[in-house]
Design an enzyme around this catalytic site. Sequence first.
Site, PDB file in Angstrom:
ATOM      1  N   ASP A  10       0.850  -1.182   0.000  1.00  0.00           N
ATOM      2  CA  ASP A  10       0.000   0.000   0.000  1.00  0.00           C
ATOM      3  C   ASP A  10       0.889   1.237   0.000  1.00  0.00           C
ATOM      4  O   ASP A  10       1.709   1.415   0.899  1.00  0.00           O
ATOM      5  CB  ASP A  10      -0.868  -0.056   1.273  1.00  0.00           C
ATOM      6  CG  ASP A  10      -2.042   0.898   1.216  1.00  0.00           C
ATOM      7  OD1 ASP A  10      -2.586   1.105   0.125  1.00  0.00           O
ATOM      8  OD2 ASP A  10      -2.400   1.435   2.280  1.00  0.00           O
ATOM      9  N   ASP A 125      -3.118   2.646  -6.039  1.00  0.00           N
ATOM     10  CA  ASP A 125      -2.054   2.735  -5.032  1.00  0.00           C
ATOM     11  C   ASP A 125      -1.882   1.483  -4.193  1.00  0.00           C
ATOM     12  O   ASP A 125      -1.174   1.523  -3.188  1.00  0.00           O
ATOM     13  CB  ASP A 125      -2.291   3.934  -4.115  1.00  0.00           C
ATOM     14  CG  ASP A 125      -3.506   3.761  -3.221  1.00  0.00           C
ATOM     15  OD1 ASP A 125      -4.351   2.915  -3.533  1.00  0.00           O
ATOM     16  OD2 ASP A 125      -3.606   4.482  -2.220  1.00  0.00           O
ATOM     17  N   GLU A 126      -2.502   0.376  -4.575  1.00  0.00           N
ATOM     18  CA  GLU A 126      -2.262  -0.832  -3.787  1.00  0.00           C
ATOM     19  C   GLU A 126      -2.358  -2.096  -4.622  1.00  0.00           C
ATOM     20  O   GLU A 126      -3.043  -2.131  -5.651  1.00  0.00           O
ATOM     21  CB  GLU A 126      -3.179  -0.898  -2.563  1.00  0.00           C
ATOM     22  CG  GLU A 126      -4.641  -1.040  -2.841  1.00  0.00           C
ATOM     23  CD  GLU A 126      -5.422  -1.064  -1.529  1.00  0.00           C
ATOM     24  OE1 GLU A 126      -5.877  -2.141  -1.150  1.00  0.00           O
ATOM     25  OE2 GLU A 126      -5.560  -0.006  -0.901  1.00  0.00           O
TER      26      GLU A 126
END
Length: 394
Positions: A10, A125-126
């Site tokens: 993350d 974003d992860e």
Amino acid sequence: MLQRWIAHLDMDAFYASVELLRHPQLQGQPVVIGGRRALPEGVPPADSPAWPRLRDYAGRGVITTATYPARALGVHSGMGLMKAALLAPDAILLPVDFDRYRHFSRLFKAAVLEIAPVMEDRGIDEIYLDLTDVPGAQASAPDDAHAGVRAVAQRLKQAVREATGLSCSIGVTPNKLLSKLASDMDKPDGLTLFTHAEVPARVWPLPAGRINGIGPKAAERLRELGIETIGQLAAADPAWLAGHFGSRQGQWLHDAAHGRDERPVVTWRDPKSMSRETTFERNLHPRHDREALGALLTRLAEQVAADLARKQLVARTVGVKLRYEDFRIVTRSLTMPQPTADGPTLRRWAARSLRDIDLDRRLRLMGVRVEGLQSADTVPDSPALQVQESLPLF
DNA sequence: TCTGGGGTCCTAGGACCC
DNA sequence: TCTGGGGTCCTAGGACCC
């Protein structure tokens, strides 16, 4: 038999961190990303009044991301900007720049793939990674049974930093559910690794709502039943849970609380739906603002059509989403005789789906959505279908 | 002048078919 | 005419996630 190792990676305060890369003088300051306003010309110094401040914002919009100093003032993503301005009036407000975030997203994912090729995309974003077969991951050391996979995770963090200049937090456990929890335990720039044996010590004290899949509604229902923590959920009788939540969700709650999750890391998923929606600057009336709404519907349909074309897809079902001023949402959809990516055709069927909607209440949002997607090359071109009839709206 | 935009998955009723 | 059960498709809404 190999030990299964799943990582959840993350990025830390991703959008805000990307902005700090280009405006390093804002390091350490409360900064929030959101809204629609453009950045002023040039790059003013950090204390310059030229930076837009939260207190100067007027209009609709929410915080997309906040830096850690801003979070310390009580603002967080999803919060309305007007409300955030009351808590942190001097925080600097930057507009979102999705193109730039997507660029950095591609950079960090490419760097990770060099080390761990089994990757599941979970957004900009992860990601999840299956580290089980990564060379070295199964190694142990005399003082650390999991030294191998820990080293792999360290290499991942280093690779992300070298590719982007950004930090990330990683959780490593035997499954996705636990790794998602783990990556959040030591933010920012963290690395948290544990095995199933440590679930009672590390997971059971957490609030039930921390489990990915238990949202505000389910957490509140659990609270009403006297369950606050994951440990209390784990101790609950599965049959009792099934009685309250249904057999399927009841079983899932029980398994999740015990840290059981066999879902694989999925490297590719066929897209199921695509949509475009917009919240108006001011609420619009279905009858009084009919022309503006009609033009907007055309634009949204064209955007969806372009999105379909870019991915070489066609859609069988098209629908409209409306949000009234009281935040009530209604959706209408229709399945077409032939799949299409044609803007005007999508627009006509979208309008057609709106036959019975409430015309007496003002709207704040409209969206167009398509589903039933298939590859464009499996479908022969066919002439656009004509739909001509009188409609209550458009 | 509270509360964005892009998704996934699940449920549930009715139509329709065998 | 009534009696069935099972399966799939369509539509609407809702919870949840990033």
